[in-house]
Design a protein around this motif. Sequence first.
Motif, PDB file in Angstrom:
ATOM      1  N   ASP A 266      68.808  27.615 -68.008  1.00  0.00           N
ATOM      2  CA  ASP A 266      68.417  26.974 -69.260  1.00  0.00           C
ATOM      3  C   ASP A 266      68.986  27.971 -70.349  1.00  0.00           C
ATOM      4  O   ASP A 266      69.452  27.494 -71.593  1.00  0.00           O
ATOM      5  N   ILE A 267      68.123  28.996 -70.435  1.00  0.00           N
ATOM      6  CA  ILE A 267      68.615  30.022 -71.512  1.00  0.00           C
ATOM      7  C   ILE A 267      69.856  30.334 -71.749  1.00  0.00           C
ATOM      8  O   ILE A 267      70.516  30.350 -72.805  1.00  0.00           O
TER       9      ILE A 267
ATOM     10  N   THR B 226      66.754  19.820 -66.130  1.00  0.00           N
ATOM     11  CA  THR B 226      65.815  20.234 -65.001  1.00  0.00           C
ATOM     12  C   THR B 226      65.694  19.018 -64.029  1.00  0.00           C
ATOM     13  O   THR B 226      65.638  19.404 -62.484  1.00  0.00           O
ATOM     14  N   GLY B 227      65.369  17.955 -64.492  1.00  0.00           N
ATOM     15  CA  GLY B 227      64.940  16.726 -63.794  1.00  0.00           C
ATOM     16  C   GLY B 227      66.317  16.521 -62.784  1.00  0.00           C
ATOM     17  O   GLY B 227      66.166  16.140 -61.376  1.00  0.00           O
TER      18      GLY B 227
ATOM     19  N   GLN C 157      72.540  24.427 -60.167  1.00  0.00           N
ATOM     20  CA  GLN C 157      72.460  25.080 -61.557  1.00  0.00           C
ATOM     21  C   GLN C 157      73.591  24.446 -62.163  1.00  0.00           C
ATOM     22  O   GLN C 157      73.828  24.414 -63.316  1.00  0.00           O
ATOM     23  N   LEU C 158      74.998  24.204 -61.754  1.00  0.00           N
ATOM     24  CA  LEU C 158      75.802  23.567 -62.387  1.00  0.00           C
ATOM     25  C   LEU C 158      75.570  22.218 -63.070  1.00  0.00           C
ATOM     26  O   LEU C 158      75.927  22.128 -64.211  1.00  0.00           O
ATOM     27  N   LEU C 159      74.946  21.537 -62.319  1.00  0.00           N
ATOM     28  CA  LEU C 159      74.471  19.952 -62.839  1.00  0.00           C
ATOM     29  C   LEU C 159      73.278  20.394 -63.874  1.00  0.00           C
ATOM     30  O   LEU C 159      73.523  19.660 -64.990  1.00  0.00           O
ATOM     31  N   ASN C 160      72.489  21.247 -63.678  1.00  0.00           N
ATOM     32  CA  ASN C 160      71.572  21.696 -64.639  1.00  0.00           C
ATOM     33  C   ASN C 160      72.050  21.956 -66.070  1.00  0.00           C
ATOM     34  O   ASN C 160      71.786  21.617 -67.098  1.00  0.00           O
ATOM     35  N   SER C 161      73.241  22.988 -65.841  1.00  0.00           N
ATOM     36  CA  SER C 161      73.805  23.413 -67.164  1.00  0.00           C
ATOM     37  C   SER C 161      74.704  22.284 -67.739  1.00  0.00           C
ATOM     38  O   SER C 161      74.685  22.300 -69.118  1.00  0.00           O
TER      39      SER C 161
ATOM     40  N   ARG D 264      66.264  18.542 -73.688  1.00  0.00           N
ATOM     41  CA  ARG D 264      67.544  19.180 -72.861  1.00  0.00           C
ATOM     42  C   ARG D 264      66.986  19.935 -71.589  1.00  0.00           C
ATOM     43  O   ARG D 264      67.440  19.918 -70.540  1.00  0.00           O
ATOM     44  N   LEU D 265      65.625  20.531 -71.966  1.00  0.00           N
ATOM     45  CA  LEU D 265      65.035  21.397 -70.589  1.00  0.00           C
ATOM     46  C   LEU D 265      64.681  20.219 -69.848  1.00  0.00           C
ATOM     47  O   LEU D 265      64.865  20.634 -68.466  1.00  0.00           O
ATOM     48  N   LEU D 266      64.051  19.288 -70.119  1.00  0.00           N
ATOM     49  CA  LEU D 266      63.460  18.281 -69.154  1.00  0.00           C
ATOM     50  C   LEU D 266      64.423  17.377 -68.506  1.00  0.00           C
ATOM     51  O   LEU D 266      64.616  17.203 -67.028  1.00  0.00           O
ATOM     52  N   GLY D 267      65.499  17.147 -69.310  1.00  0.00           N
ATOM     53  CA  GLY D 267      66.479  16.346 -68.542  1.00  0.00           C
ATOM     54  C   GLY D 267      67.443  16.955 -67.813  1.00  0.00           C
ATOM     55  O   GLY D 267      67.767  16.681 -66.394  1.00  0.00           O
TER      56      GLY D 267
END
Length: 230
Positions: free
Chosen positions: A61-62, A157-158, A130-134, A152-155
Amino acid sequence: MSRPINAQYALRGSGNYDVILALFVAILLISNIGATKLIAFGPIITDGGAYLFPLAYVIGDILSEVYGFKAARRAVMIGFGVLVLAVVVFWLVQISPPAADYHHQKAYEAVVGFVPRLALAGICGYFVGQLLNSYVLVRLKERTLEKKLWVRLLGSTGVGELADTLVFCTIAFYGVLTGWNFLNYVVVGYVYKCAVEIIVMPITYQVCKFVKRREPTYAARGSETDTIAA
């Protein structure tokens, strides 16, 4: 100061990117080795990777928030290469003839010999997750810019953790765990990983702010924009 039109990011070649990247890859490698052990806390079944792996998504996320999709994708590719290298080395060590006074070959095979399947699961799971997360985080940032970081973080990560958990659990333990135990493993893994990110979200907020302040090329100081298609 006028509101920026586009979401902007720091250049990946500046500041702390390399340090964050190294930490990201280290967590991936250690977590995949730790995942060779299944752990039971009463009726709850998980694996050794649960201690550290959720932090990979925090760091992802960072990377996405500060440096953009291309920088996060580069980190994922490097992590992929490191995990593949680890699998190859473990396999070569396993098939190499043991010395006459080495009496732990069966123990090595029983523990590390299971790593290739887990590593494949880890590679596929984290690669997709990770690709979907980013991707999700960057897409959300295009809409929210510097506001609503928690969305952004919750969406991200989910979505990312769901894909990661389903792929990893299916490849790693389908057939090893069956029925309710397998479902329990999947659900507990997903809920736990999301819960960890929620718990550490205040820290993620502060780290993002800290890294942004330490990056002279970040948005507020005139960095260039980053797009997913680029």
